[in-house]
Scaffold this motif. Structure first.
Motif, PDB file in Angstrom:
ATOM      1  N   LEU A  54      50.602  42.470  41.326  1.00 45.73           N
ATOM      2  CA  LEU A  54      49.719  43.339  42.111  1.00 45.73           C
ATOM      3  C   LEU A  54      49.760  44.764  41.549  1.00 45.73           C
ATOM      4  N   PRO A  55      49.236  44.975  40.360  1.00 41.27           N
ATOM      5  CA  PRO A  55      49.361  46.297  39.730  1.00 41.27           C
ATOM      6  C   PRO A  55      48.699  47.422  40.512  1.00 41.27           C
ATOM      7  N   THR A  56      47.535  47.168  41.111  1.00 50.21           N
ATOM      8  CA  THR A  56      46.840  48.227  41.852  1.00 50.21           C
ATOM      9  C   THR A  56      47.640  48.660  43.064  1.00 50.21           C
ATOM     10  N   GLU A  57      48.142  47.691  43.824  1.00 46.87           N
ATOM     11  CA  GLU A  57      48.903  48.008  45.027  1.00 46.87           C
ATOM     12  C   GLU A  57      50.214  48.721  44.697  1.00 46.87           C
ATOM     13  N   HIS A  59      50.821  50.520  42.043  1.00 46.64           N
ATOM     14  CA  HIS A  59      50.498  51.864  41.551  1.00 46.64           C
ATOM     15  C   HIS A  59      50.288  52.827  42.713  1.00 46.64           C
ATOM     16  N   LYS A  60      49.637  52.362  43.769  1.00 44.62           N
ATOM     17  CA  LYS A  60      49.470  53.195  44.963  1.00 44.62           C
ATOM     18  C   LYS A  60      50.808  53.438  45.646  1.00 44.62           C
ATOM     19  N   PHE A 130      46.907  55.135  36.157  1.00 47.25           N
ATOM     20  CA  PHE A 130      46.894  53.684  35.978  1.00 47.25           C
ATOM     21  C   PHE A 130      46.450  53.374  34.546  1.00 47.25           C
ATOM     22  N   PRO A 131      47.046  52.410  33.874  1.00 48.94           N
ATOM     23  CA  PRO A 131      47.913  51.346  34.380  1.00 48.94           C
ATOM     24  C   PRO A 131      49.412  51.628  34.253  1.00 48.94           C
ATOM     25  N   TYR A 210      49.369  47.459  51.867  1.00 48.51           N
ATOM     26  CA  TYR A 210      48.111  47.580  51.129  1.00 48.51           C
ATOM     27  C   TYR A 210      47.470  46.216  50.939  1.00 48.51           C
ATOM     28  N   SER A 214      43.876  44.912  52.403  1.00 48.15           N
ATOM     29  CA  SER A 214      42.828  44.358  51.538  1.00 48.15           C
ATOM     30  C   SER A 214      42.352  43.012  52.055  1.00 48.15           C
TER      31      SER A 214
END
Length: 248
Positions: A54-57, A59-60, A130-131, A210, A214
């Motif tokens: 879960l790279p996006t989550e 990162h947040k 990101f990333p 997160y 989603s």
């Protein structure tokens, strides 16, 4: 010490604590205070696994972790050192501020009662774009980084004739030691080590939050689309569908 790695936006607040604007501050990293969810092993295997899935989550969540660590560092300063440590008390010379007044030519002495003084407010965090799965804890100016480094490492200042004269003029006595020693008060590394479990748990909870948000958003969006499609079909749409089925 590490150099400047980017800029951060710092909120300006009024007496009531309300944000009135934003200030763009340069950010200087501290090698002893780097968090990483994907590269460094101290992030924990589960968090590293989440970063891959879960790279996006994640990162947040790094930004949230940086903000939490900033608060924990300031709390550790106020407590007199990170958990498990105890910093030496400030000397009477440091508390009085009179020597600094004489050296800088200030109108009045700035008395000190807190460790690190105003430097606690110059601690910040920087999340890399990101990333890259990385957030650094550091300082919001080159001067803050310099003095923060000195306070954490400790200093030894030789007592020159000029310095001895200042002592005599300010305090009325001659210094007996050949050097003024400021003991080390480590902050970044021991604080990060002491709060590692709390920090990683916080970030994992953030990732879960997160992800849950989603999923709820996707369910609501699909539900709304389904309702909209049903409204378009109506009775005529249903009849045509039945008729098609009858002919088949």
């Amino acid at each position: 010490m590490a150099g400047q790695v980017g800029y951060v936006l710092t909120p300006r607040t009024n007496a009531d604590g309300k944000v009135t604007g934003w200030r763009r501050d340069p950010f200087f990293s501290d090698k002893a205070s780097i968090l990483s969810a994907a590269v460094q092993s101290d992030a924990g295997p589960w968090l590293s696994h989440l970063a891959a899935l879960l790279p996006t989550e994640v990162h947040k969540a790094l930004a949230s972790g940086g903000y939490l660590m900033q608060k924990l560092l300031r709390a550790d300063i106020a407590a007199g050192g990170p958990p498990g440590t105890h910093w030496p008390e400030l000397s009477d010379v440091q508390k009085s501020g009179k020597l600094d007044q004489a050296r800088r030519g200030a109108r009045r002495a700035r008395k000190r009662s807190r460790f690190f003084g105003r430097l606690a407010q110059a601690i910040g965090y920087y999340r890399y774009p990101f990333p890259r799965m990385r957030v650094d804890i550091g300082w919001l100016s080159a001067a803050a980084q310099h003095y923060g480094y000195m306070l954490q490492r400790g200093t030894r200042t030789p007592v020159t004739r000029k310095m001895a004269g200042l002592f005599k003029g300010v305090f009325g006595w001659w210094p007996r030691k050949r050097s003024m020693d400021m003991p080390a008060r480590p902050l970044m590394e021991p604080s990060l080590r002491a709060h590692a479990f709390e920090l990683h748990a916080h970030m994992e909870n953030r990732v879960a939050r997160y992800l849950s948000a989603s999923e709820r958003w996707l369910q609501e969006t699909r539900s709304n689309k389904s309702k909209y499609a049903d409204s378009l079909r109506g009775p005529m749409g249903a009849g045509a569908s039945a008729g098609t089925g009858a002919r088949a």
